[in-house]
Design an enzyme around this catalytic site. Structure first.
Site, PDB file in Angstrom:
ATOM      1  N   TYR A   1       4.330  -1.559  -5.683  1.00 14.39           N
ATOM      2  CA  TYR A   1       5.523  -2.399  -5.590  1.00 14.39           C
ATOM      3  C   TYR A   1       5.555  -3.357  -6.772  1.00 14.39           C
ATOM      4  O   TYR A   1       4.548  -3.557  -7.475  1.00 14.39           O
ATOM      5  CB  TYR A   1       5.538  -3.199  -4.270  1.00 14.39           C
ATOM      6  CG  TYR A   1       4.266  -3.934  -3.964  1.00 14.39           C
ATOM      7  CD1 TYR A   1       4.021  -5.220  -4.441  1.00 14.39           C
ATOM      8  CD2 TYR A   1       3.284  -3.345  -3.188  1.00 14.39           C
ATOM      9  CE1 TYR A   1       2.857  -5.892  -4.157  1.00 14.39           C
ATOM     10  CE2 TYR A   1       2.095  -4.004  -2.896  1.00 14.39           C
ATOM     11  CZ  TYR A   1       1.889  -5.270  -3.381  1.00 14.39           C
ATOM     12  OH  TYR A   1       0.718  -5.932  -3.106  1.00 14.39           O
TER      13      TYR A   1
ATOM     14  N   LYS B   1       1.384  -2.941   4.776  1.00 14.66           N
ATOM     15  CA  LYS B   1       1.686  -1.786   3.931  1.00 14.66           C
ATOM     16  C   LYS B   1       0.700  -0.653   4.182  1.00 14.66           C
ATOM     17  O   LYS B   1       1.079   0.525   4.195  1.00 14.66           O
ATOM     18  CB  LYS B   1       1.660  -2.195   2.456  1.00 14.66           C
ATOM     19  CG  LYS B   1       2.612  -3.338   2.098  1.00 14.66           C
ATOM     20  CD  LYS B   1       2.502  -3.708   0.636  1.00 14.66           C
ATOM     21  CE  LYS B   1       3.422  -4.860   0.266  1.00 14.66           C
ATOM     22  NZ  LYS B   1       2.975  -6.146   0.845  1.00 14.66           N
TER      23      LYS B   1
END
Length: 796
Positions: A382, A481
């Site tokens: 990310y 995550k």
């Protein structure tokens, strides 16, 4: 709401003529009738779509694409120039501030350049606020036009049978007006706005430092952010916190904000996954993380350890740095821990105690990787934008965008990572289009994490409370995550799913329940042809110096707010879907102009649809069923985890899967269960004592029957409490969210009613015998009683 209507309502006034002509393109998709409509044939067939029609439509589409692309490019360049001019003005004002604070030897210079006033900083703040609003508007303009192009292409392919989507995708790539990255604007504006907001005295400190605050209450909450709201959210936050930049001398590069992590686990037991999911005491997560591109030579080996609150300890994250070339040897045990820190000990930058702690951490991680057979399973990638005052960790906000999970395992025979600690066929090239669909999961939302450190009893800043309670975010506490990526990437091996998985199928966009958004100075006088000049002038004169973007004349609201135009927020959120329209208003209007039986038919269908929907709603209101309790307004203290609008939906886990709902279990819960069992045991002993007394001192059938009733009730109470205690302890140990674990309504009710029944039967039998109030027989006893007399004619 149909998309065409939504587009018209969402247009920004100043950009009115630069939007895609969506209605004209829709009309171009309709060919002429074969014959003119008549009362007998009110709706004749249309001519088939020809190559000339396709050529005409494509030309219109290309023209609209050029119009949008050119305007977006020019507007973006204009914003860049305005930022450059503002940067010069801000630096000039700050230099005047510095010169005013210089020694007395510079009196001549101070006389020429007077120190800046509060009005100077206020003017600069207005200019920067206007630029921030323009960035917000341009981002919304881009997103709305991109959606419009996708909609019209889909409508074209569906109605004509000619497939334009693959061809036009290449045209969009050639003119990618929608791929502009506004992060560079955000970083630059953040620096300038922080200078102006602090009047030339920004907070300084080590960007990597976390501060030295003590006795703070730490609170961390995670939220999902819809892609439509990402830019607006960044612009709102930068007005309160600057973007955290580790190297202010270096120009912004998107690759610098990239973060990649490799998570390890045992693919037979998935112990790390389940431990982190269940939040068991001491649960660990082991990952290898690096910042930037694949050329980064510094790899951080991290271990996150979960601690329950009742232990008095905090969950910790510890890590140490390792050269990329040494990772494989270290994880395999071929490289000793001492050799890892040999250079650090030789340089002497850290104390011997700090090095010893790092060595202990490295030794434990190496031991766990080898003994538990941990291998790479999931990668997360990310881009992170962090907002924080340098050296001050009291308020830290991070926004992770373009979140992607990638498989790193070799379970299905494919050598992804092989014998290496990570796969090398990808880097930081989002969206990783070279990977097969089964190897990549592109998360649909951004992840916002708010970390607060406040003194006990102190409220978080009001702007934080407003932000987290707004329509821009959706609270998802304890989102991970690692957990999400592993659950999604291994559907055949993971049967225990996180609680947020059912929420993935729900649109998280919400209507704006209150005014919250970008603030800009009073709007410019430019307007579209549909503006009401008098109303604008009145608002400019009577309104405050600043006004909310949501207050502008219906031109600056984002998609969620436009869809929520109806004032009744208790109704379901009316998301549009133009591809599933039941009644096309264009056809109804066309039938009205033609008249005849076609219009009557369409009108009847329209009224039937409205009446049918009303009857269904009325029938649902009449059906007797539990009604939800009215919930209070959102909590004003702390971080609000929900907005004013609640959605109630019952989720079902997929077949063979189970949704795990986190249950917090502390040692006192076991003690409470034990105390409850002891209370039941005490009650059973009392009942048994009463039964034994009646049996030993009674000599008639009434006393005998009562003693047996009390004995049976005591035995049942004892057995019930024992079974309930064992069941509760088992459920608590397995962290099952079962209501009866903490609440039991039937047991006490049945035992209480049984006790009342036994007493009433005893009294009834005594009354039937007629000796309940028998006189004394002269020897201190009742006539027929086997119990000692009270001396007043009353039996025990």
């Amino acid at each position: 709401m149909r998309f065409g209507e939504h587009l018209q309502q969402s247009m920004i006034q100043d950009y009115f003529w630069h939007y895609i002509a969506y209605d004209e393109l829709k009309k171009a998709l309709k060919t002429d009738f074969v014959t003119l409509p008549t009362p007998d044939n009110a709706k004749p067939d249309r001519k088939p779509w020809t190559e000339d029609d396709e050529t005409h439509f494509v030309a219109l589409l290309e023209s609209e694409l050029d119009k949008v692309f050119i305007f977006q490019k020019l507007k973006s360049e204009e914003i860049v120039r305005r930022i450059q001019v503002s940067e010069k003005e801000v630096n000039d004002v700050v230099s005047r501030l510095d010169s005013a604070a210089a020694p007395n030897g510079n009196n001549r210079r101070r006389s020429v350049r007077p120190p800046p006033t509060d009005e100077d900083f206020l003017l600069l703040e207005q200019v920067l606020s206007d630029i921030i609003a323009d960035v917000h508007d341009l981002a919304k303009f881009t997103q709305l036009n991109y959606t419009a192009f996708q909609k019209i292409i889909k409508k074209h392919d569906k109605q004509t049978g000619w497939y334009l989507k693959p061809v036009f995708a290449a045209r969009l790539k050639a003119k990618p007006f929608f791929k502009d990255n506004y992060d560079a604007f955000v970083v630059k504006l953040s620096k300038l706005y922080d200078l102006v907001r602090t009047k030339g005295n920004p907070v300084k400190g080590d960007s990597a430092a976390g501060g030295s605050q003590q006795n703070f209450v730490r609170q961390t909450t995670k939220y999902w952010v819809h892609p439509d709201n990402i830019t607006e959210l960044k612009l709102i936050i930068l007005k309160h916190l600057p973007v955290l930049v580790f190297n202010s001398q270096k120009e912004f590069d998107e690759e610098d904000s990239a973060i990649s992590s490799i998570y390890y686990d045992n693919t037979d037991t998935w112990e790390l996954y389940e431990g982190r999911l269940k939040k068991t005491e001491g649960a660990e997560a082991i990952r290898l993380r690096w910042y930037g591109g694949m050329k980064s030579d510094q790899i951080f080996v991290e271990r996150k350890t979960h601690r329950e609150d009742w232990t008095g300890e905090k969950s910790v994250k510890a890590r140490f740095a390792l050269k990329e070339k040494n990772v494989n040897a270290f994880l395999a045990g071929r490289m000793t821990v001492e050799s890892v820190f040999e250079k650090m000990r030789r340089e002497g930058k850290k104390s011997e105690a700090e090095i010893a702690d790092l060595e202990q951490l490295a030794r434990e991680i190496q031991y766990r990787v080898i003994t538990r057979k941990l291998v790479p399973v999931t990668r997360s990638f990310y881009h992170r934008t962090a907002f924080q005052l340098p050296g001050d960790a009291r308020v830290r906000i991070s926004l992770d965008t373009e979140l992607t999970m990638v498989r790193e395992d070799n379970l299905d025979g494919r050598k992804r990572a092989g014998n290496n600690w990570r796969r090398m066929d990808i880097g930081v090239d989002y969206p990783f289009s070279q990977l097969p669909a089964g190897d990549v999961e592109r998360f649909p939302y951004a992840v916002l994490e708010v970390k607060l450190q406040t003194q006990a009893g102190q409220e978080p800043p009001k702007w934080i409370r407003d932000l987290t309670a707004s329509h821009l975010v959706e609270a998802v506490p304890k989102f991970s995550k690692f957990i999400h990526g592993t659950a999604v990437m291994f559907p055949d091996r993971i049967n225990l799913l996180p609680f947020w998985m059912p929420q993935m199928d729900v649109d998280i966009r919400k209507p704006a329940t209150r005014k919250f958004g970008i603030m800009r100075p009073l709007a410019s006088t430019s307007m579209s042809a549909n503006d009401d000049t008098n109303e604008d002038e009145e608002s400019d004169i009577e309104g405050p110096r600043y006004r909310d973007m949501d207050d502008s004349d219906g031109n600056a609201l984002d998609i969620e707010e436009r869809i929520a135009a109806p004032l009744d927020h208790d109704e379901d959120y009316p998301l549009y879907d133009s591809d599933e329209e039941s009644f096309d208003s264009d056809e109804l209007e066309e039938a009205r102009q033609i008249g005849g039986s076609l219009y009557a038919q369409k009108l009847v269908e329209w009224y039937a649809h409205r009446i049918g929907a009303g009857l269904i709603t009325f029938a649902q209101a009449l059906i007797p069923r539990p009604r939800p309790t009215s919930l209070p307004p959102p909590e004003e203290r702390g971080i609000s985890v929900m907005g004013a609008q609640r959605t109630v939906k019952r989720f079902h886990a997929p077949k063979g899967k189970r949704i795990f709902v986190p249950v917090r279990v502390e040692p006192k819960v076991y003690f409470a269960a034990e105390r409850t069992f002891l209370s039941w045991l005490e009650f059973s002993i009392i009942l048994g004592s009463i039964a034994a007394t009646l049996l030993n001192f009674g000599d008639d059938y009434v006393t005998f029957a009562s003693s047996w009733a009390f004995t049976i009730l005591a035995a049942l109470s004892l057995v019930y409490s024992l079974v309930l205690y064992i069941w509760r302890v088992d459920k608590i140990r397995n962290r099952r969210d079962v209501k009866r674990v903490y609440y039991e309504k039937w047991g006490p009710t049945v035992v209480g009613l049984g006790l009342v029944l036994v007493i009433l039967v005893n009294f009834a039998l005594r009354l039937r015998e007629g000796n309940f109030m028998a006189p004394d027989d002269g020897f201190g006893r009742g006539k027929h009683s086997g119990l000692p007399s009270t001396g007043r004619g009353h039996e025990l």
